[in-house]
Write an enzyme that holds these catalytic residues in place. Sequence first.
Site, PDB file in Angstrom:
ATOM      1  N   GLN A  67       0.846  -1.208   0.000  1.00 57.56           N
ATOM      2  CA  GLN A  67       0.000   0.000   0.000  1.00 57.56           C
ATOM      3  C   GLN A  67       0.875   1.250   0.000  1.00 57.56           C
ATOM      4  O   GLN A  67       1.776   1.385   0.828  1.00 57.56           O
ATOM      5  CB  GLN A  67      -0.945   0.006   1.220  1.00 57.56           C
ATOM      6  CG  GLN A  67      -1.932   1.169   1.167  1.00 57.56           C
ATOM      7  CD  GLN A  67      -2.999   1.107   2.263  1.00 57.56           C
ATOM      8  OE1 GLN A  67      -2.986   0.223   3.113  1.00 57.56           O
ATOM      9  NE2 GLN A  67      -3.909   2.065   2.229  1.00 57.56           N
ATOM     10  N   HIS A 110      -8.519   1.830  -1.196  1.00 54.67           N
ATOM     11  CA  HIS A 110      -8.895   1.736  -2.602  1.00 54.67           C
ATOM     12  C   HIS A 110      -8.849   0.284  -3.046  1.00 54.67           C
ATOM     13  O   HIS A 110      -8.033  -0.499  -2.567  1.00 54.67           O
ATOM     14  CB  HIS A 110      -7.980   2.594  -3.484  1.00 54.67           C
ATOM     15  CG  HIS A 110      -6.520   2.369  -3.250  1.00 54.67           C
ATOM     16  ND1 HIS A 110      -5.842   2.931  -2.195  1.00 54.67           N
ATOM     17  CD2 HIS A 110      -5.614   1.629  -3.929  1.00 54.67           C
ATOM     18  CE1 HIS A 110      -4.573   2.551  -2.231  1.00 54.67           C
ATOM     19  NE2 HIS A 110      -4.414   1.754  -3.264  1.00 54.67           N
TER      20      HIS A 110
HETATM   21  P1  5GP Z   1      -1.395   1.074  -3.652  1.00 54.36           P
HETATM   22  O1  5GP Z   1       0.032   0.718  -3.938  1.00 54.36           O
HETATM   23  O2  5GP Z   1      -1.506   2.067  -2.510  1.00 54.36           O
HETATM   24  O3  5GP Z   1      -2.286  -0.116  -3.491  1.00 54.36           O
HETATM   25  O4  5GP Z   1      -1.924   1.773  -4.963  1.00 54.36           O
HETATM   26  C1  5GP Z   1      -1.916   3.149  -5.164  1.00 54.36           C
HETATM   27  C2  5GP Z   1      -2.271   3.363  -6.612  1.00 54.36           C
HETATM   28  O5  5GP Z   1      -2.679   4.708  -6.775  1.00 54.36           O
HETATM   29  C3  5GP Z   1      -1.117   3.123  -7.575  1.00 54.36           C
HETATM   30  O6  5GP Z   1      -1.503   2.136  -8.536  1.00 54.36           O
HETATM   31  C4  5GP Z   1      -0.862   4.488  -8.208  1.00 54.36           C
HETATM   32  O7  5GP Z   1      -0.505   4.402  -9.561  1.00 54.36           O
HETATM   33  C5  5GP Z   1      -2.183   5.189  -8.003  1.00 54.36           C
HETATM   34  N1  5GP Z   1      -2.099   6.639  -7.858  1.00 54.36           N
HETATM   35  C6  5GP Z   1      -1.268   7.336  -7.026  1.00 54.36           C
HETATM   36  N2  5GP Z   1      -1.496   8.648  -7.113  1.00 54.36           N
HETATM   37  C7  5GP Z   1      -2.503   8.805  -8.017  1.00 54.36           C
HETATM   38  C8  5GP Z   1      -3.193   9.952  -8.526  1.00 54.36           C
HETATM   39  O8  5GP Z   1      -2.925  11.102  -8.187  1.00 54.36           O
HETATM   40  N3  5GP Z   1      -4.173   9.714  -9.436  1.00 54.36           N
HETATM   41  C9  5GP Z   1      -4.518   8.452  -9.840  1.00 54.36           C
HETATM   42  N4  5GP Z   1      -5.499   8.332 -10.720  1.00 54.36           N
HETATM   43  N5  5GP Z   1      -3.891   7.343  -9.373  1.00 54.36           N
HETATM   44  C10 5GP Z   1      -2.898   7.532  -8.481  1.00 54.36           C
END
Ligand code: 5GP
Length: 113
Positions: free
Chosen positions: A93, A99
């Site tokens: 994360q 999300h």
């Molecule tokens: P995690 O690694 O926390 O599960 O996933 C975070 C996700 O959010 C990543 O796939 C990254 O590409 C996406 N992400 C991060 N910042 C932004 C943003 O400002 N806009 C969008 N649309 N996606 C984002």
Amino acid sequence: MIKDDCIFCKLANGQIPCNFVYENSDVVAFDDLNPQAPIHTLVIPKQHYETLEDVNDKELLAKLMLAVKEVAKIKGAKNGFRTVINTKKEAGQEVFHLHIHVLAGRPMKWPPG
Ligand code: 5GP
Ligand code: ZN
């Protein structure tokens, strides 16, 4: 609540303009900035919860899952889709606003990395 310094709070509540794939009163979905598959959409609650551990509201959890199915349909993920929730650092994360990743459009491997 909405957290002032949270990027996903800003996206979900209109402070940063964004094209929603799907929206209802509690949930929004938008495409990932750095897609890992031809279809890569994030489904998030409008309210701020850091991780899945912080949500006990069964109705909200159900709404998130129903939104996942809507997104898969809207995006045309008819051959299947993968749903991922990374919870806390060791799981990968990076954004601490709950999300659900919806990934589709290519064959998926198992186990994940
Ligand atoms: P995690 O690694 O926390 O599960 O996933 C975070 C996700 O959010 C990543 O796939 C990254 O590409 C996406 N992400 C991060 N910042 C932004 C943003 O400002 N806009 C969008 N649309 N996606 C984002
Ligand atoms: Zn937030």
